[in-house]
Design an enzyme around this catalytic site. Sequence first.
Site, mmCIF file in Angstrom:
data_model
loop_
_atom_site.group_PDB
_atom_site.id
_atom_site.type_symbol
_atom_site.label_atom_id
_atom_site.label_comp_id
_atom_site.label_asym_id
_atom_site.label_seq_id
_atom_site.Cartn_x
_atom_site.Cartn_y
_atom_site.Cartn_z
ATOM 1 N N HIS A 297 -22.521 -29.732 42.364
ATOM 2 C CA HIS A 297 -22.629 -29.804 40.901
ATOM 3 C C HIS A 297 -21.819 -31.004 40.395
ATOM 4 O O HIS A 297 -20.766 -31.326 40.949
ATOM 5 C CB HIS A 297 -22.115 -28.503 40.266
ATOM 6 C CG HIS A 297 -22.449 -28.408 38.815
ATOM 7 N ND1 HIS A 297 -21.719 -29.080 37.845
ATOM 8 C CD2 HIS A 297 -23.452 -27.777 38.161
ATOM 9 C CE1 HIS A 297 -22.265 -28.845 36.665
ATOM 10 N NE2 HIS A 297 -23.312 -28.056 36.825
ATOM 11 N N TRP B 98 -22.641 -19.720 35.622
ATOM 12 C CA TRP B 98 -21.647 -19.251 34.644
ATOM 13 C C TRP B 98 -20.431 -20.175 34.549
ATOM 14 O O TRP B 98 -19.598 -19.995 33.667
ATOM 15 C CB TRP B 98 -21.181 -17.830 34.997
ATOM 16 C CG TRP B 98 -22.230 -16.771 34.836
ATOM 17 C CD1 TRP B 98 -23.555 -16.938 34.532
ATOM 18 C CD2 TRP B 98 -22.030 -15.361 34.972
ATOM 19 N NE1 TRP B 98 -24.192 -15.716 34.478
ATOM 20 C CE2 TRP B 98 -23.273 -14.730 34.742
ATOM 21 C CE3 TRP B 98 -20.937 -14.552 35.272
ATOM 22 C CZ2 TRP B 98 -23.447 -13.348 34.799
ATOM 23 C CZ3 TRP B 98 -21.093 -13.170 35.338
ATOM 24 C CH2 TRP B 98 -22.352 -12.586 35.102
ATOM 25 N N LYS B 99 -20.311 -21.105 35.491
ATOM 26 C CA LYS B 99 -19.140 -22.007 35.523
ATOM 27 C C LYS B 99 -17.848 -21.174 35.483
ATOM 28 O O LYS B 99 -17.826 -20.062 35.995
ATOM 29 C CB LYS B 99 -19.240 -23.043 34.393
ATOM 30 C CG LYS B 99 -20.586 -23.773 34.433
ATOM 31 C CD LYS B 99 -20.653 -25.004 33.569
ATOM 32 C CE LYS B 99 -22.036 -25.624 33.698
ATOM 33 N NZ LYS B 99 -22.168 -26.885 32.968
ATOM 34 N N GLU C 250 -19.896 -31.381 38.014
ATOM 35 C CA GLU C 250 -18.497 -31.094 37.649
ATOM 36 C C GLU C 250 -17.610 -31.065 38.894
ATOM 37 O O GLU C 250 -16.441 -31.438 38.844
ATOM 38 C CB GLU C 250 -18.430 -29.780 36.854
ATOM 39 C CG GLU C 250 -19.009 -29.977 35.450
ATOM 40 C CD GLU C 250 -19.650 -28.748 34.841
ATOM 41 O OE1 GLU C 250 -19.449 -27.621 35.349
ATOM 42 O OE2 GLU C 250 -20.381 -28.913 33.835
ATOM 43 N N GLY D 201 -26.690 -23.411 32.062
ATOM 44 C CA GLY D 201 -25.254 -23.229 31.899
ATOM 45 C C GLY D 201 -24.954 -22.304 30.737
ATOM 46 O O GLY D 201 -25.116 -21.084 30.825
ATOM 47 N N GLY D 202 -24.551 -22.874 29.621
ATOM 48 C CA GLY D 202 -24.087 -22.102 28.468
ATOM 49 C C GLY D 202 -24.993 -20.955 28.047
ATOM 50 O O GLY D 202 -24.513 -19.847 27.762
ATOM 51 N N SER E 48 -28.444 -28.440 28.926
ATOM 52 C CA SER E 48 -28.727 -27.985 27.558
ATOM 53 C C SER E 48 -30.074 -27.268 27.425
ATOM 54 O O SER E 48 -30.750 -27.400 26.403
ATOM 55 C CB SER E 48 -28.627 -29.154 26.571
ATOM 56 O OG SER E 48 -27.314 -29.692 26.578
HETATM 57 P P1 13P Z 1 -25.625 -26.421 30.123
HETATM 58 O O1 13P Z 1 -26.900 -25.618 30.200
HETATM 59 O O2 13P Z 1 -24.495 -25.692 29.482
HETATM 60 O O3 13P Z 1 -25.875 -27.782 29.547
HETATM 61 O O4 13P Z 1 -25.151 -26.652 31.648
HETATM 62 C C1 13P Z 1 -26.049 -27.116 32.593
HETATM 63 C C2 13P Z 1 -25.428 -27.022 33.934
HETATM 64 O O5 13P Z 1 -24.551 -27.782 34.283
HETATM 65 C C3 13P Z 1 -25.908 -25.963 34.832
HETATM 66 O O6 13P Z 1 -25.420 -26.138 36.121
#
Ligand code: 13P
Length: 256
Positions: A94, A10-11, A96, A234-235, A213
């Site tokens: 991760h 979920w970030k 990020e 992610g999203g 993605s």
């Molecule tokens: P997205 O699916 O939003 O591209 O993010 C991938 C991600 O970083 C999952 O850890």
Amino acid sequence: MRKPFIAGNWKMHMTVREAEELVKAMKPGLEEVSGVEKAVCPPFVDIPAVAKILKGSSVKVGAQNMHWEESGAFTGEISPLMLQGLCDYVILGHSERRKYFGETDEGVNRKVKSALAHGLAPIICVGENLEQNEEGLTSQVVRGQVRADLNGLTPGQVAGLVIAYEPIWAIGTGKAATPDYAEKVIRDDIRGTIAEVFGRDAAERVRVQYGGSTKAANIESFMVMPDIDGALVGGASLKAAEFVEMIRLAAKVKGA
Ligand code: 13P
């Protein structure tokens, strides 16, 4: 046989109240699907509420990071002892975290060892950035991360890990890697390196997800690949119906 595994990262999204609503919306749909392991990884403050709602269900909970120490003067950090009992999984390394918070392979390796020592299952993220990709350095970068992040583990520990291959240029960009490309990196560079360092058995047993993605419209194309065991989403994991659909499709392709 490796059990397929789809996890939602979920970030930095969802207040506690929003997290409760989201997880309540996806729980019934997720519970209907078997043969695929499922997890959600909310922000730390949401974890107790989400874990309470999912208690006794087939949906597991993960954290997005942790410190390697059990306690101490580490302002702003969360320890493995604090996650025990609330989480099954913890995402480590991760991109990020590496990019914005200065995480290194050495630190990721300490966290991996600490997670394992505290009964938390790591999901270890590796992947090259755009520049490295364009310069033809993908193999070198990914192989180096795998070696460094898993340094000092036993083959048995490695066999039980989850690794997420997340090419940085594919994260949040809407431009997923092609399934063939992801398959090749996962097979040759991730399983290949693990086979060299820890043996073939560990390389065949470790589960490897693709991340970057992914969505309902493309998840099947990744799941059909023999070396891809699931996705770190992610999203699309922030939308209940879409995330449930992804897990349904994953089960359709590869469910046990
Ligand atoms: P997205 O699916 O939003 O591209 O993010 C991938 C991600 O970083 C999952 O850890």
